[in-house]
Design an enzyme around this catalytic site. Sequence first.
Site, PDB file in Angstrom:
ATOM      1  N   GLU A  46      -6.656  -8.053  -0.769  1.00 16.70           N
ATOM      2  CA  GLU A  46      -7.166  -8.035   0.606  1.00 16.70           C
ATOM      3  C   GLU A  46      -8.632  -7.636   0.601  1.00 16.70           C
ATOM      4  O   GLU A  46      -9.050  -6.789  -0.192  1.00 16.70           O
ATOM      5  CB  GLU A  46      -6.460  -6.978   1.469  1.00 16.70           C
ATOM      6  CG  GLU A  46      -5.011  -7.189   1.747  1.00 16.70           C
ATOM      7  CD  GLU A  46      -4.446  -6.087   2.662  1.00 16.70           C
ATOM      8  OE1 GLU A  46      -5.231  -5.393   3.346  1.00 16.70           O
ATOM      9  OE2 GLU A  46      -3.222  -5.917   2.662  1.00 16.70           O
ATOM     10  N   GLU A  72       0.813  -1.229   0.000  1.00 16.21           N
ATOM     11  CA  GLU A  72       0.000   0.000   0.000  1.00 16.21           C
ATOM     12  C   GLU A  72       0.843   1.274   0.000  1.00 16.21           C
ATOM     13  O   GLU A  72       0.770   2.090   0.919  1.00 16.21           O
ATOM     14  CB  GLU A  72      -0.976  -0.009   1.171  1.00 16.21           C
ATOM     15  CG  GLU A  72      -2.026  -1.089   1.046  1.00 16.21           C
ATOM     16  CD  GLU A  72      -3.177  -0.917   2.034  1.00 16.21           C
ATOM     17  OE1 GLU A  72      -2.987  -0.266   3.071  1.00 16.21           O
ATOM     18  OE2 GLU A  72      -4.265  -1.436   1.755  1.00 16.21           O
TER      19      GLU A  72
HETATM   20  C1  GLA Z   1      -4.369  -2.605   4.762  1.00 17.14           C
HETATM   21  C2  GLA Z   1      -3.013  -3.239   4.965  1.00 17.14           C
HETATM   22  C3  GLA Z   1      -3.044  -4.401   5.887  1.00 17.14           C
HETATM   23  C4  GLA Z   1      -3.978  -4.171   7.046  1.00 17.14           C
HETATM   24  C5  GLA Z   1      -5.350  -3.860   6.522  1.00 17.14           C
HETATM   25  C6  GLA Z   1      -6.374  -3.679   7.611  1.00 17.14           C
HETATM   26  O1  GLA Z   1      -5.022  -2.974   3.644  1.00 17.14           O
HETATM   27  O2  GLA Z   1      -2.390  -3.611   3.771  1.00 17.14           O
HETATM   28  O3  GLA Z   1      -1.731  -4.607   6.361  1.00 17.14           O
HETATM   29  O4  GLA Z   1      -3.515  -3.124   7.820  1.00 17.14           O
HETATM   30  O5  GLA Z   1      -5.267  -2.654   5.802  1.00 17.14           O
HETATM   31  O6  GLA Z   1      -7.609  -3.334   7.082  1.00 17.14           O
END
Ligand code: GLA
Length: 669
Positions: A307, A149
């Site tokens: 995710e 991210e």
């Molecule tokens: C992000 C991060 C993860 C985690 C999630 C929680 O997407 O990549 O490491 O912190 O958020 O929602």
Amino acid sequence: MSPSSSKIPYGGDYNPEQWPQEVWDEDHRLFTRAGIDTLTVGVFSWALTQPAEDTYDFTVLDRVLDRAAAEDRQVCLATGTAALPPWLAKRYPEVNRTDFEGRRHRYGQRHNFCPSSPAYRRLATEMASRLAERYADHPALLAWHINNEYGGTCYCDLCAAAFRDWLRDRYGTLDALNDAWWTTFWSHRYTSLEEIEPPSALTEHWRGPDHTAFQGITLDYFRFTTDALLGCFLAEKEVIRARDPVTPATTNFMGMFRPLDYHRWASHLDFASWDSYPPLDAPPPWAALAHDLMRGLKDGAPFWLMEQTPSTTASRDVNPLRRPGELRLATFQAIAHGADAALYFQLRASRGACEKYHGAVIGHAGRDDTRVYREVAALGAEVEQLGDASLGARTPARTALLFDWDSWWALEISDGPSRLVKYLDVVHPYYRAAREAGADVDVVAHTADLTPYDVVLAPALHMVRGDLATRLEAVAERGGTVLATFLSGRVDEHDRAFLADVPGLLAPLMGIRIDEWDSRQAEFAQPVPEIGSSGRLVFEIVQLRGAETIATYGTDFYAGTAAVTRNRYGQGEGWYVATALDQPGVDQVVRRVLARHGLIGPYADHEGLETATRVAPDGTRLRFLLNHTAEPVELTAHDTATDLLTGKRTEAGDPLTLDPRGVAVLRLQ
Ligand code: GLA
Ligand code: ZN
């Protein structure tokens, strides 16, 4: 280049380094029962794999990967460079960012390294390089997950110097830069690059990051930041490629994430991936828009859902649960829009720190009889059953929506006409209208090839550059329809107004001229009677220059002038919507445009029913039906098809029922 698989990879983020060996045994037992075959590992492992600058230790990571391989699971291996180890920040304070207010941060949190720090660059690439050397041939390795991210902005002196270098490359001469930024305004003529400062609270900004004296400078800092973080990604990717020429690499994006122009990154990813956490009150098309934007990054190639939460987030003030069936629906929605992987954050809940209440497939008690685990396992079985049916499948869209980060930035950092206009609030209703009418939509960059499309939607296309106007005209020439809205066609690539009638380069296609615009508080609604709608925020006063009026403003001194116009152009049409119509108004306009091209879907009148089409590499057409309501939906089948989830065959004309939040994946005959 995308990961090769015989089914949709199913699993998610897994951090076994937090747990003793017995827990790993239990994890793998539960993974098998849930159909989990893919683990994203190493995302936060830097302090473990490099406990000191001169010490690397891959013992635990070796065990994680070896165990995965022994269990027949594949691994998406992260380089782990998104969260710094404390020693690194202590020894090289330059890696800590300087914020918008000019404060140099100290060690803490994650996702906050300075992109211009040589120490960060050196140590992060060294880590990526060692991982690639060690695991390139590991049997579990499926994909590389670089960093995590990417985002955020730094205003330190290293970034200031890197910005000046970036400007030198971009403009060549100070004259060109002064002209682009229009620096004669407020006596800003630069006589040396050294005089240039990053635009921050200490320099050009007041009232925060969106209020700038010089839009051109701030825009360039957005672009520079995008490129600076991209540089970090590319540095890691390059060393991985040198040691592993074959395993595809990605980084997880965040959908409609304003700080980074993902279109500038797209060609550098082997495949796109993203993390879906829609806003709490987002209607179903919101996530769909993000999926389509991510699919658009690689010319329509499938992406990974890297995710999503199986149940609840933790980071918001209030974190509602996904209701029974919602996870399944959201997952099939992602697949319907082009996801070729379905991964969770996270597989086992962290015991401590700020994400201990974040939803997980396996909770703190390690149970396999929870509702969430059962839903994940049931979905795992369905994904297994789907096999390779949707892998590599493309969306046969004839409608495109232009999505443009530069327009987003320029619009939202503009003084006037209204601070209330937000780019996504303009774009989303048009996307939503097209999707709810049953059209598949490609969400594409302004540089995209527009020849495959009958309809091009260009909401809030504030900045028009390159040959875009000509390519839009070509769409209409050959019979297509282009729709633009208020605040489109206003500025060039440097945010300078065109020395021409509004909407600038779009004026010939739209057949209109705009000299004035009014803006009003959010509560004020201006009736647009012909379509039973109303407009808000901005009211451009349109003069017809060949276009015809479709709907008018109902009140004020401009009552009776056009709010919506249509212009015949070549074989096609240019439509212009001069105000922020309410959703029913947008729906009407978009449906009229789509109807002209026969693009209204067969189930367009079923509220809450989403349809999406994918065409597999062998030509098989899949139609996804997604019931976003809590009620059953009764349909008359439009096609003869077999539901891949139930095996049930339906003839065209048969009744077809979808359960509340139900899904059908129809293979059309
Ligand atoms: C992000 C991060 C993860 C985690 C999630 C929680 O997407 O990549 O490491 O912190 O958020 O929602
Ligand atoms: Zn910096």
